[in-house]
Design a protein around this motif. Structure first.
Motif, PDB file in Angstrom:
ATOM      1  N   CYS A 250      34.820  34.825  30.371  1.00  0.00           N
ATOM      2  CA  CYS A 250      33.798  35.127  31.370  1.00  0.00           C
ATOM      3  C   CYS A 250      33.385  36.595  31.307  1.00  0.00           C
ATOM      4  CB  CYS A 250      34.309  34.770  32.768  1.00  0.00           C
ATOM      5  SG  CYS A 250      34.531  32.999  33.024  1.00  0.00           S
ATOM      6  N   PHE A 251      34.354  37.465  31.075  1.00  0.00           N
ATOM      7  CA  PHE A 251      34.064  38.896  30.911  1.00  0.00           C
ATOM      8  C   PHE A 251      33.077  39.099  29.770  1.00  0.00           C
ATOM      9  CE2 PHE A 251      34.934  43.181  29.388  1.00  0.00           C
ATOM     10  CZ  PHE A 251      35.096  43.926  30.557  1.00  0.00           C
ATOM     11  N   ASP A 252      33.267  38.358  28.696  1.00  0.00           N
ATOM     12  CA  ASP A 252      32.416  38.478  27.509  1.00  0.00           C
ATOM     13  C   ASP A 252      31.032  37.870  27.743  1.00  0.00           C
ATOM     14  OD1 ASP A 252      31.572  38.857  24.860  1.00  0.00           O
ATOM     15  OD2 ASP A 252      32.411  36.932  24.218  1.00  0.00           O
ATOM     16  N   LEU A 253      30.980  36.659  28.314  1.00  0.00           N
ATOM     17  CA  LEU A 253      29.726  35.913  28.389  1.00  0.00           C
ATOM     18  C   LEU A 253      28.831  36.310  29.553  1.00  0.00           C
ATOM     19  CD1 LEU A 253      30.595  32.189  27.574  1.00  0.00           C
ATOM     20  CD2 LEU A 253      29.634  33.927  26.071  1.00  0.00           C
ATOM     21  N   TYR A 254      29.414  36.617  30.714  1.00  0.00           N
ATOM     22  CA  TYR A 254      28.612  36.667  31.942  1.00  0.00           C
ATOM     23  C   TYR A 254      28.500  38.047  32.577  1.00  0.00           C
ATOM     24  CZ  TYR A 254      29.733  31.730  31.456  1.00  0.00           C
ATOM     25  OH  TYR A 254      29.911  30.462  30.965  1.00  0.00           O
ATOM     26  N   LEU A 255      29.326  39.002  32.175  1.00  0.00           N
ATOM     27  CA  LEU A 255      29.310  40.302  32.841  1.00  0.00           C
ATOM     28  C   LEU A 255      28.436  41.276  32.058  1.00  0.00           C
ATOM     29  CD1 LEU A 255      30.647  41.701  35.298  1.00  0.00           C
ATOM     30  CD2 LEU A 255      32.368  42.603  33.713  1.00  0.00           C
ATOM     31  N   ARG A 256      27.543  41.938  32.766  1.00  0.00           N
ATOM     32  CA  ARG A 256      26.708  42.950  32.105  1.00  0.00           C
ATOM     33  C   ARG A 256      27.536  44.208  31.889  1.00  0.00           C
ATOM     34  NH1 ARG A 256      25.467  47.312  34.890  1.00  0.00           N
ATOM     35  NH2 ARG A 256      25.432  47.291  37.165  1.00  0.00           N
ATOM     36  N   GLU A 257      27.091  45.057  30.988  1.00  0.00           N
ATOM     37  CA  GLU A 257      27.764  46.334  30.779  1.00  0.00           C
ATOM     38  C   GLU A 257      27.641  47.182  32.044  1.00  0.00           C
ATOM     39  OE1 GLU A 257      25.998  47.931  27.285  1.00  0.00           O
ATOM     40  OE2 GLU A 257      27.227  46.711  25.934  1.00  0.00           O
ATOM     41  N   ALA A 309      45.757  40.320  41.554  1.00  0.00           N
ATOM     42  CA  ALA A 309      44.304  40.482  41.505  1.00  0.00           C
ATOM     43  C   ALA A 309      44.001  41.533  40.451  1.00  0.00           C
ATOM     44  CB  ALA A 309      43.761  40.906  42.862  1.00  0.00           C
ATOM     45  N   LEU A 310      43.265  41.142  39.437  1.00  0.00           N
ATOM     46  CA  LEU A 310      42.907  42.038  38.334  1.00  0.00           C
ATOM     47  C   LEU A 310      41.426  42.390  38.450  1.00  0.00           C
ATOM     48  CD1 LEU A 310      43.234  43.435  35.563  1.00  0.00           C
ATOM     49  CD2 LEU A 310      42.941  41.183  34.498  1.00  0.00           C
ATOM     50  N   VAL A 311      41.128  43.687  38.541  1.00  0.00           N
ATOM     51  CA  VAL A 311      39.748  44.152  38.638  1.00  0.00           C
ATOM     52  C   VAL A 311      39.474  45.055  37.438  1.00  0.00           C
ATOM     53  CG1 VAL A 311      38.040  45.353  40.040  1.00  0.00           C
ATOM     54  CG2 VAL A 311      39.889  44.073  41.149  1.00  0.00           C
ATOM     55  N   ALA A 312      38.416  44.739  36.698  1.00  0.00           N
ATOM     56  CA  ALA A 312      38.091  45.514  35.496  1.00  0.00           C
ATOM     57  C   ALA A 312      36.595  45.702  35.382  1.00  0.00           C
ATOM     58  CB  ALA A 312      38.624  44.801  34.250  1.00  0.00           C
ATOM     59  N   GLU A 313      36.199  46.821  34.808  1.00  0.00           N
ATOM     60  CA  GLU A 313      34.783  47.123  34.591  1.00  0.00           C
ATOM     61  C   GLU A 313      34.460  46.977  33.109  1.00  0.00           C
ATOM     62  OE1 GLU A 313      32.466  51.217  34.423  1.00  0.00           O
ATOM     63  OE2 GLU A 313      32.929  50.694  36.505  1.00  0.00           O
ATOM     64  N   LYS A 314      33.265  46.490  32.820  1.00  0.00           N
ATOM     65  CA  LYS A 314      32.827  46.385  31.432  1.00  0.00           C
ATOM     66  C   LYS A 314      32.213  47.716  31.020  1.00  0.00           C
ATOM     67  CE  LYS A 314      30.894  42.825  28.506  1.00  0.00           C
ATOM     68  NZ  LYS A 314      30.181  41.545  28.530  1.00  0.00           N
TER      69      LYS A 314
END
Length: 860
Positions: A250-257, A309-314
């Protein structure tokens, strides 16, 4: 721009009944009402707040809840309303190579739908499906439908042909009266591709073990695990969880930079071997904002799950990913005394918990695939002195794979010196055999130590023995001839269970058992082919083939018989046995201990010595497979090692990097314990302290209640002395030891030990986390940040921007938006300085990275 929060795009890719979406809609409504934007809210919501799920009932519930949340606003909607919750697989849209090109494939109960990949990639699928629906309803021919498409879109002939076949499928459904929902189903299924990328991903992905997935889904998703590097064939034996794949996919497909991704995931992903690939992936591709340890909150009603809970930014670029591998971590400690009420508000949860700001750091500094420690910066500096490999090696105890046969009770002794034994049922056994009484030689019988027999500073022996038909001088099984001559009675006892024993899944048998299974399948296939040939006319060619098959069958049967004979000849052997098994002294610990905390806070070890019983001469204690052992030749060295391992320093490291089911042999791979030196006074001192602790623990066990408290206090003082000696062993200061003890208290859920401040109390350092540091170039934009302020007074934040702008703002605890209103910044990556001031005194001054870049637009 007051509309900016409404423009943010939010996706829950595993939305279930829509809990996260509904809570977000509630927050948006509050914002819209406060800014007099209620009339504009619905159009933004329907475009930007989206959910996917694979469960039809969950999607129905989510759509219902979504509708109830915005139903009173639908009067403001312009045009048709489509609730943006879709029945779709967030992970996999199956693709295949058709002879005419790449296609997406949707398999359903009414047939297979194929759609050219180019149609989806160009973002025209919705329009194509709309034309298809109209054409089917008006009973167009396939050529008329293709003509419509050719007139509107520039499509290749192969794509038109594939779409023509799709039209035929829908036309057939229309004629059968089944066409009413399938266009919607196809559009739903491709929503994950059509809906583009989002500013925020949030949710609780499915936690499903790999082995519990349907075989077909395992096969389809296998390539994704390898593609993302979160598993390899070498680690296939470790349990993987779908939550890992869900996060990275999901991080790869759906999250914008520049977007932010927050998921609830199993906490064990940060500590177990199964999560090694996942940890490496996220550490090297994400900017990890924070990992929350929610284990003791038990947030899922009716379930005891280890939750994080894991929170990460692209990141906008690879350079924005930190290779320091030190990540912000918050440990939530539950003071409630039970599972957190699921209907509690955030304020109520905060009042029932303590939160500790810490770090997550790989135990091997440059290897993010190694287990991540939960640690404070000060404790980390101290613990780095201890980390490293050890010359000591730990082993798993003996694995019988059938305890009721090998675990025996001695009933007596006959005149010839043989033991009279029986094999009573074992608690928790999955397999059982008939209980018998037999006579066996005493040579192969040893005192047994089970997991429940190992305590801190004490090993209990509870009148249970184990039969070990292995040579103590070599660790290898006795040969069949020697068993028949020297240990015939033991062999006769084991013969009672030969058929059961050759079926055991122990390492020495596995390859042979696999060969037998493969040959048996080969025989069955040959027999089936033989039967088929015998039914036909007997031509000379077929007769020759029949003879060949019959020879192959006989050959395979012979090989099976030979392989079975090798199993029969060694049917009695055990697994995990070596010379180390018979060492006179052992340091023992069990891997499974303590409450569900996500931390191995209950680690404890003890020294096992030779054991003598009325019916058996002194013999080494033999631990079962659930007990770890370190073999040693002298009592002093055994107590030295046990003393070091039982110190608060080592217990803290073990608690920090593994969890309550993970205390296996790897402990000595990460902790450097100097080899025992008989000439080293400190080594001998630690051994003496350990011996004293063992004696006191034994006295506590056998003494009366009146003296127990005095002995417990004596043991506490002994352990205090031990901690100081072990700190000296590693060159730690008193302050280092204090920091390590504080860390252990937090991990154990105890009150953290605080030192008395002799000087006036200084301002406590607040925690500030910048959650959005990506701006659009040459456009007014905002930076977002979250503040945790342990002080009562407000803080003053000063930001020094690169174009000589300076922004100053008063902030208190909570979330803040910092507008960049003056001179919009050009594209680039900037290091900007911020300063926190309290009562006119600067208490924090650091630099953050600000990225200014054009967001990528998704075509669709």
């Amino acid at each position: 721009n007051p509309l900016r929060p409404l423009e943010l795009r939010v996706l829950d890719p595993a939305c279930g009944s829509g809990t996260f979406l509904i809570l977000y809609l509630k927050r948006l409504r509050e914002y819209a009402e406060n800014h007099y934007l209620t009339d504009q809210l619905v159009s933004y919501v329907l475009a930007n707040v989206v959910g996917y799920d694979l469960n039809p009932l969950a999607v129905l519930a989510a759509r219902t809840n979504y509708l109830l949340s915005i139903g009173d606003l639908l009067g403001y909607a312009r045009g048709p309303v489509e609730l943006p919750v879709y029945l779709a697989d967030s992970l996999i849209i199956e693709s295949a190579a058709d002879l005419r090109g790449q296609v997406y494939v949707l398999r359903t109960s009414v047939g297979v739908f194929k759609i050219p990949r180019s149609v989806v990639d160009r973002g025209i699928l919705t329009d194509v499906l709309s034309i298809l629906k109209t054409s089917v309803a008006n009973r167009y021919t396939v050529n008329e439908f293709k003509g419509l498409l050719a007139g509107r879109f520039n499509l290749a002939d192969d794509d038109l042909q594939i779409l023509g076949e799709l039209f035929d499928v829908f036309l057939k459904l229309e004629l059968e009266g089944k066409n009413h929902v399938w266009v919607s189903i196809v559009r739903n299924a491709f929503a994950p591709i059509l809906k583009g990328r989002f500013d925020y991903l949030v949710g609780n992905p499915p936690w499903i073990a790999w082995e519990n997935l349907p075989e077909s889904y395992r096969e389809i998703s296998k390539e994704l695990w390898i593609h993302y590097g979160i598993v390899s064939t070498g680690t296939a034996r470790f349990k993987r969880d779908m939550a890992m794949l869900f996060f990275v996919r999901c991080f790869d497909l759906y999250l914008r930079e520049g977007g932010v991704h927050g998921f609830l995931v199993p906490f064990t992903l940060f500590k177990t071997q199964a999560g090694a690939g996942f940890r490496t992936k996220i550490a090297n591709t994400c900017r990890i904002v924070v990992v929350h340890d929610l284990v003791t909150l038990y947030p899922f009603e009716g379930a005891v799950n280890r939750t994080a809970a894991l929170v990460a930014e692209k990141p906008m670029s690879e350079s924005a990913v930190s290779r320091l591998y030190e990540f912000r971590h918050v440990v939530w400690v539950n003071r409630h005394g039970g599972p957190m009420p699921t209907d509690a508000s955030l304020d109520e949860v905060l009042s029932l918990t303590d939160r500790y700001e810490m770090l997550m750091v790989p135990i091997e500094a440059n290897d993010p695939g190694s287990s991540w420690m939960q640690i404070t910066p000060k404790a980390l500096r101290a613990i780095r002195k201890v980390l490293g490999s050890s010359n000591y090696r730990a082993y798993e105890g003996v694995n019988t794979a059938f305890n009721q046969i090998y675990f025996v009770k001695i009933l007596g002794k006959d005149k010839e010196g043989n033991l009279i034994i029986t094999n009573p049922p074992e608690s928790g056994q999955k397999k059982s055999v008939k209980q018998i009484t037999a006579k066996i030689e005493p040579d192969l019988v040893y005192p047994l130590i089970r997991g429940r027999d190992v305590k801190k500073w004490r090993v209990e022996f509870k009148d249970r023995y184990i039969v070990v038909p292995h040579n103590p001088k070599t660790g290898r099984p006795f040969e069949g001839n020697e068993m028949k001559i020297s240990y015939s009675k033991t062999l006769e006892y084991l013969y009672h269970f030969r058929d059961e024993l050759i079926q055991r899944a122990i390492k020495p048998f596995l390859s042979t058992q696999k060969q037998i299974r493969e040959l048996a399948k080969k025989v069955e296939r040959a027999k089936a082919e033989l039967e088929s040939l015998k039914k036909d006319d007997k031509s000379s060619e077929k007769k020759e083939k029949i003879k060949k098959l019959e020879k192959e069958i006989e050959k395979s049967k012979k090989e099976i018989a030979e392989l079975k004979m090798t199993l029969y000849e060694s049917f009695y052997i055990l697994d995990n046995v070596g010379i180390y098994t018979f060492s006179p002294y052992k340091v023992l610990w069990k891997p499974i201990s303590g409450a569900i905390t996500g931390k191995a806070i209950s680690f404890a070890c003890a020294v096992a010595q030779m054991i003598q019983t009325p019916l058996l001469e002194p013999k080494p204690a033999i631990p079962e497979h659930s007990v770890m052992l370190v073999p040693l030749e002298t009592i002093s060295e055994a107590h030295y090692l046990a003393g070091v391992l039982n110190s608060t320093i080592i217990k803290t490291i073990i608690a920090a990097y593994t969890y309550e089911l993970g205390g296996y042999t790897h402990i000595l791979d990460y902790i450097h314990i100097p080899s025992f030196d008989t000439n080293n006074a400190l080594h001998k001192k630690i051994a003496i302290i350990s011996q004293r602790a063992h004696r006191t623990a034994e006295q506590i066990h056998i003494t009366n209640t009146k003296n127990a408290s005095d002995l417990a206090e004596e043991l506490n003082q002994t352990e205090e002395e031990l901690d100081k000696a072990v700190a000296q062993l590693y060159g730690m200061s008193d302050d280092d030891l204090t920091e390590v003890r504080k860390l252990y208290s937090v991990l154990a859920g105890e009150e953290a030990v605080e030192e008395v401040e002799e000087e006036p109390e200084q301002p406590k350092e607040p925690t500030i986390t910048f959650t959005k540091t990506t701006l659009t170039p040459n456009t007014e934009d905002i930076i977002t940040l979250t503040v945790i302020n342990p002080n009562t007074e407000k803080l003053q934040l000063t930001l020094q921007l690169p174009n000589q702008q300076q922004i100053t703002k008063e902030i208190e605890q909570g979330e803040h938006f910092i507008e960049i209103p003056l001179k919009p910044l050009p594209q680039g990556i900037y290091n900007i300085e911020y300063q926190l001031t309290l009562n006119g005194k600067t208490i924090k001054k650091e630099t953050i990275q600000l990225t200014v870049a054009q967001p990528r637009r998704f075509r669709g």
